[in-house]
Every structure is written in structure tokens, then in C-alpha cells.
Design a protein around this motif. Structure first.
Motif, PDB file in Angstrom:
ATOM      1  N   ILE A 186       0.968  -1.187  -0.357  1.00 27.44           N
ATOM      2  CA  ILE A 186       0.326   0.158   0.292  1.00 27.44           C
ATOM      3  C   ILE A 186       0.447   1.604  -0.274  1.00 27.44           C
ATOM      4  N   GLU A 187       0.883   2.051  -1.100  1.00 26.95           N
ATOM      5  CA  GLU A 187       0.714   3.580  -0.595  1.00 26.95           C
ATOM      6  C   GLU A 187       1.496   4.155   0.743  1.00 26.95           C
ATOM      7  N   SER A 188       1.802   5.081   0.530  1.00 29.28           N
ATOM      8  CA  SER A 188       2.428   5.580   1.618  1.00 29.28           C
ATOM      9  C   SER A 188       1.145   4.933   2.770  1.00 29.28           C
ATOM     10  N   PRO A 189       1.795   4.647   3.696  1.00 29.51           N
ATOM     11  CA  PRO A 189       1.004   3.307   4.739  1.00 29.51           C
ATOM     12  C   PRO A 189       0.928   3.573   5.676  1.00 29.51           C
ATOM     13  N   ARG A 190       1.962   5.090   6.329  1.00 30.71           N
ATOM     14  CA  ARG A 190       2.041   5.848   7.367  1.00 30.71           C
ATOM     15  C   ARG A 190       0.662   6.617   7.809  1.00 30.71           C
ATOM     16  N   LEU A 191       0.735   7.429   6.954  1.00 28.98           N
ATOM     17  CA  LEU A 191      -0.577   7.996   6.373  1.00 28.98           C
ATOM     18  C   LEU A 191      -1.557   7.310   6.482  1.00 28.98           C
ATOM     19  N   ASN A 192      -1.598   6.528   5.866  1.00 25.03           N
ATOM     20  CA  ASN A 192      -3.375   5.617   6.255  1.00 25.03           C
ATOM     21  C   ASN A 192      -3.398   5.202   7.389  1.00 25.03           C
ATOM     22  N   ALA A 193      -2.073   4.722   8.154  1.00 21.64           N
ATOM     23  CA  ALA A 193      -2.264   3.807   9.229  1.00 21.64           C
ATOM     24  C   ALA A 193      -2.923   5.094   9.842  1.00 21.64           C
ATOM     25  N   GLU A 194      -2.574   6.211  10.083  1.00 19.43           N
ATOM     26  CA  GLU A 194      -2.911   7.665  10.827  1.00 19.43           C
ATOM     27  C   GLU A 194      -4.280   7.893  10.340  1.00 19.43           C
ATOM     28  N   LEU A 195      -4.768   8.393   9.689  1.00 23.81           N
ATOM     29  CA  LEU A 195      -6.249   8.184   8.923  1.00 23.81           C
ATOM     30  C   LEU A 195      -6.892   7.915   9.581  1.00 23.81           C
ATOM     31  N   LEU A 196      -6.622   6.608   9.508  1.00 24.46           N
ATOM     32  CA  LEU A 196      -7.918   5.206   9.939  1.00 24.46           C
ATOM     33  C   LEU A 196      -7.876   4.971  11.402  1.00 24.46           C
ATOM     34  N   LEU A 197      -7.074   5.708  12.137  1.00 23.64           N
ATOM     35  CA  LEU A 197      -6.754   5.450  13.043  1.00 23.64           C
ATOM     36  C   LEU A 197      -7.766   7.421  13.686  1.00 23.64           C
ATOM     37  N   ALA A 198      -7.273   7.347  13.307  1.00 29.87           N
ATOM     38  CA  ALA A 198      -7.637   9.245  13.736  1.00 29.87           C
ATOM     39  C   ALA A 198      -9.180   8.973  13.597  1.00 29.87           C
ATOM     40  N   ASP A 199      -9.511   8.485  12.180  1.00 28.46           N
ATOM     41  CA  ASP A 199     -11.130   8.468  12.287  1.00 28.46           C
ATOM     42  C   ASP A 199     -12.099   7.753  13.540  1.00 28.46           C
ATOM     43  N   ILE A 200     -11.233   6.907  14.038  1.00 26.14           N
ATOM     44  CA  ILE A 200     -11.843   6.098  14.804  1.00 26.14           C
ATOM     45  C   ILE A 200     -11.832   6.596  16.391  1.00 26.14           C
ATOM     46  N   LEU A 201     -10.684   7.247  16.616  1.00 22.38           N
ATOM     47  CA  LEU A 201     -10.672   7.856  17.444  1.00 22.38           C
ATOM     48  C   LEU A 201     -11.798   9.619  17.219  1.00 22.38           C
ATOM     49  N   LYS A 202     -12.361  10.289  16.502  1.00 20.09           N
ATOM     50  CA  LYS A 202     -12.650  11.087  16.233  1.00 20.09           C
ATOM     51  C   LYS A 202     -11.642  12.017  16.549  1.00 20.09           C
ATOM     52  N   CYS A 203     -10.494  12.096  15.751  1.00 23.33           N
ATOM     53  CA  CYS A 203      -9.503  13.705  16.649  1.00 23.33           C
ATOM     54  C   CYS A 203      -9.519  13.465  15.143  1.00 23.33           C
ATOM     55  N   LYS A 204      -8.207  14.538  14.660  1.00 23.45           N
ATOM     56  CA  LYS A 204      -7.680  15.276  13.970  1.00 23.45           C
ATOM     57  C   LYS A 204      -6.142  13.985  13.647  1.00 23.45           C
ATOM     58  N   ARG A 205      -5.758  14.205  12.377  1.00 17.68           N
ATOM     59  CA  ARG A 205      -4.425  13.499  12.328  1.00 17.68           C
ATOM     60  C   ARG A 205      -3.479  14.069  12.861  1.00 17.68           C
ATOM     61  N   LEU A 206      -2.740  14.584  13.340  1.00 19.07           N
ATOM     62  CA  LEU A 206      -1.989  15.470  13.602  1.00 19.07           C
ATOM     63  C   LEU A 206      -1.553  15.322  15.502  1.00 19.07           C
ATOM     64  N   ASP A 207      -3.620  15.099  15.289  1.00 24.29           N
ATOM     65  CA  ASP A 207      -3.866  14.683  17.609  1.00 24.29           C
ATOM     66  C   ASP A 207      -2.998  13.734  17.839  1.00 24.29           C
ATOM     67  N   LEU A 208      -2.865  13.197  16.720  1.00 23.83           N
ATOM     68  CA  LEU A 208      -2.501  11.772  17.060  1.00 23.83           C
ATOM     69  C   LEU A 208      -1.190  11.745  17.926  1.00 23.83           C
ATOM     70  N   TYR A 209      -0.490  13.084  17.365  1.00 23.06           N
ATOM     71  CA  TYR A 209       0.907  12.905  18.022  1.00 23.06           C
ATOM     72  C   TYR A 209       1.002  13.287  19.583  1.00 23.06           C
ATOM     73  N   LEU A 210       0.224  13.999  19.416  1.00 23.00           N
ATOM     74  CA  LEU A 210      -0.515  14.033  20.900  1.00 23.00           C
ATOM     75  C   LEU A 210      -0.990  13.230  21.957  1.00 23.00           C
ATOM     76  N   ALA A 211      -0.702  12.322  21.784  1.00 22.68           N
ATOM     77  CA  ALA A 211      -1.646  11.306  22.300  1.00 22.68           C
ATOM     78  C   ALA A 211      -1.159   9.721  21.957  1.00 22.68           C
ATOM     79  N   PHE A 212      -0.103  10.432  21.966  1.00 23.05           N
ATOM     80  CA  PHE A 212       1.126   8.691  21.292  1.00 23.05           C
ATOM     81  C   PHE A 212       0.581   6.957  22.366  1.00 23.05           C
ATOM     82  N   GLU A 213       1.130   7.978  23.833  1.00 20.95           N
ATOM     83  CA  GLU A 213       0.914   6.578  24.926  1.00 20.95           C
ATOM     84  C   GLU A 213      -0.531   6.564  24.944  1.00 20.95           C
ATOM     85  N   LYS A 214      -1.695   7.387  24.457  1.00 22.46           N
ATOM     86  CA  LYS A 214      -3.109   6.714  25.245  1.00 22.46           C
ATOM     87  C   LYS A 214      -3.082   5.405  24.617  1.00 22.46           C
TER      88      LYS A 214
END
Ligand code: GLN
Length: 284
Positions: free
Chosen positions: A20-48
Motif C-alpha cells: 500500500i502506498e503511503s502506509p503511515r498516512l493511511n494508518a494514521e488517517l484510519l486511526l484518527a477517524d476511529i478516535l474522532k480526532c485530527k490526524r495530527l492530534d494523534l501525535y499528542l496522544a502517542f501513549e494513549k
């Protein structure tokens, strides 16, 4: 339970191995959708740490993506011209290039003119919605031969509160009533324009998931430009305009089709890769 960073790493690795092209971007966008946050907000919640149901849903999403299902179908939505459009496998995923078609129309008409627009092959309704949203006095007829597409388009117009000015018709352009002749100021279309012999070279995401009838005309790629131009010249008012999106290398032939049918002042607009992406013709 794994935390955000661990999950992103594992799934990036998995998607990358699957090609899959851009695997990290895909992984992040899917997780952000589940956590109902913006993709960049994941970077503030790595330990969550995640809840079981979130991890289960994420696994399902990653598995679907690993089988080349487009991200937009998994998320069920896409942003087009600044608006959110719902999508599913019954409709083509709106593309960035198509925003050039919207710009071309908006540059040709005064914002407040009461224009009558026909969008042929509306699919998700993205073009009709973007035009109706930006031309407050426009009336838009959105037509499509696919009933499943019509259902999604209808949902989109309703949730964007545009259903008062957008009329949906489940029909082929050739079946539109003659009463509509000479009533449109403009016809816009992004028809299926991939030639059948090029279809198998497209990305897996397209071939395996997007509706084939929305991508190829099952012929030489020009079938719908011919049909829409031919019927379009009866549907348009004098001085009415046609706006087509075209694929790479198609502009000369489409210009010829337009000119042979009495259209003049043919202009093209290039996309960011320098490909002639939009063709405009005026009926004299
Ligand atoms: N009008 C829709 C779009 O531009 C669908 C086009 C199509 O299905 N070929 O995305």
C-alpha cells in the motif's frame, strides 16, 4: 492493550508489506477517524491506550485497506471543494482534478446569476453540490443512470441542505424529456472516459473497488463526450456552455467533437501536472 504509537507502527509495517502506498498516512488517517480526532492530534496522544472495541475496529479497517480497498470507502466520506461528500462503492470517489472543473465553471459565471445547470453522471453528487453551494441562485439538475448512485447523491444534497435547488433524476441524458430542451445555461460532466483497453492498467484500488461503469465507457473513451455533446446542444440555450473533464491525451478529439457539433470558443484548462483537464465549449 497497545497504545496509539504501537498500533500505528504495527499497521504501517503491515500495510507497507502488502504494497500500500503511503502506509503511515493511511494508518494514521484510519486511526484518527476511529478516535474522532485530527490526524495530527494523534501525535499528542502517542501513549494513549486504546479500548478493545477501538482496536477491533482498527484491525478491521487495516485489513480492508491491506486488500486495496480505497481509504475513502472505508471512511465513507471524502472532502471535495471544501465540503464533505459521503461515498460508498456505488459511486466514483471524487478526485482532486475535478475541483479544476468546478473552478472553471465558477470563473465563467457571476456568482449571483440565476443559472440552470445540468450535471451528467452525478455519481456521489460532488459536482452538483459544489456548484450549488457556490452559486446561490443556481438550479442544478443532477442525473445518473445508477439508482444506487442516486441514493448517495440524494443523501449528500440533503445533509448539505441543497436539496431545494438540486433536482435528481434517475435517467440517461438521452431519456431526458424534450420539455427540458433549450433550458440549460450550462452542462457539466466528468463522464467515464477510460478506454476499455486501458482499464486493466489502472490501480488495484480502482479496478477492484470503484464501479466499472463510472470509470470506463467500455469503448474508446469518447462515447460519452459524443453522446453528451449531441444531446447537449438541444438541451442548452443559445450561448450555453459545456464543461467537460477529460483524461490525458483526449483534448484534441473532444475539441473536434465539440466543433463538429457547433460549439465555438473552445478553451482548455490544465491541471497541476500540465494535462489538459477541462474543456469548455460555447454553443453559438
Ligand atoms: N460526477 C462524479 C465525479 O466527478 C462521478 C463521475 C463518474 O462517475 N464518472 O466524481
Amino acid at each position: 492493550m497497545p497504545n496509539v504509537l504501537e498500533l500505528i507502527r504495527l499497521s504501517t509495517d503491515f500495510l507497507s508489506k502488502k504494497g500500500i502506498e503511503s502506509p503511515r498516512l493511511n494508518a494514521e488517517l484510519l486511526l484518527a477517524d476511529i478516535l474522532k480526532c485530527k490526524r495530527l492530534d494523534l501525535y499528542l496522544a502517542f501513549e494513549k491506550p486504546l479500548k478493545t472495541n477501538e482496536v477491533d475496529l482498527y484491525r478491521e479497517y487495516i485489513l480492508r485497506r491491506s486488500k486495496f480497498e480505497p481509504l475513502q470507502y472505508i471512511l465513507g466520506k471524502v472532502e471535495f471543494y471544501g465540503i464533505e461528500i459521503k461515498v460508498n462503492k456505488s459511486v466514483l470517489i471524487p478526485r482532486q482534478e475535478t475541483e479544476i472543473l468546478i473552478d472553471a465553471v465558477l470563473n465563467s459565471f457571476d456568482k449571483n446569476t440565476p443559472v440552470n445547470i445540468l450535471d451528467v453522471g452525478t455519481g456521489s453528487g460532488n459536482i452538483a453540490a459544489a456548484l450549488a453551494a457556490n452559486l446561490p441562485n443556481a438550479t442544478v439538475y443532477a442525473i445518473d443512470i445508477s439508482m444506487d448512485a442516486i441514493k448517495i447523491a440524494e443523501e449528500n444534497f440533503e445533509s448539505l441542505m441543497l436539496n431545494g435547488r438540486v433536482k435528481i433524476i434517475n435517467a440517461d441524458i438521452n431519456d431526458l424529456e424534450n420539455e427540458l430542451n433549450h433550458s440549460f445555461d450550462l452542462i457539466v460532466s466528468n463522464p467515464p472516459y477510460v478506454a476499455l483497453d486501458e482499464y486493466n492498467n489502472l490501480q488495484k484500488e480502482i479496478i477492484n473497488y470503484e464501479p466499472k461503469i463510472a470509470v470506463t465507457d467500455m469503448g474508446d473513451g469518447f462515447k460519452f463526450y459524443n453522446q453528451i455533446t449531441l444531446r447537449g446542444k438541444k438541451l442548452l440555450k443559445t450561448k450555453g456552455k459545456i464543461f467537460f473533464e477529460t483524461g490525458m491525451g483526449q483534448f484534441e478529439k473532444v475539441t473536434e467533437i465539440l466543433v463538429q457539433n457547433g460549439f465555438q470558443n473552445v478553451k482548455t484548462v490544465k491541471d497541476y501536472l500540465g494535462i489538459n483537464r477541462v474543456i469548455i465549449g460555447e454553443l453559438i
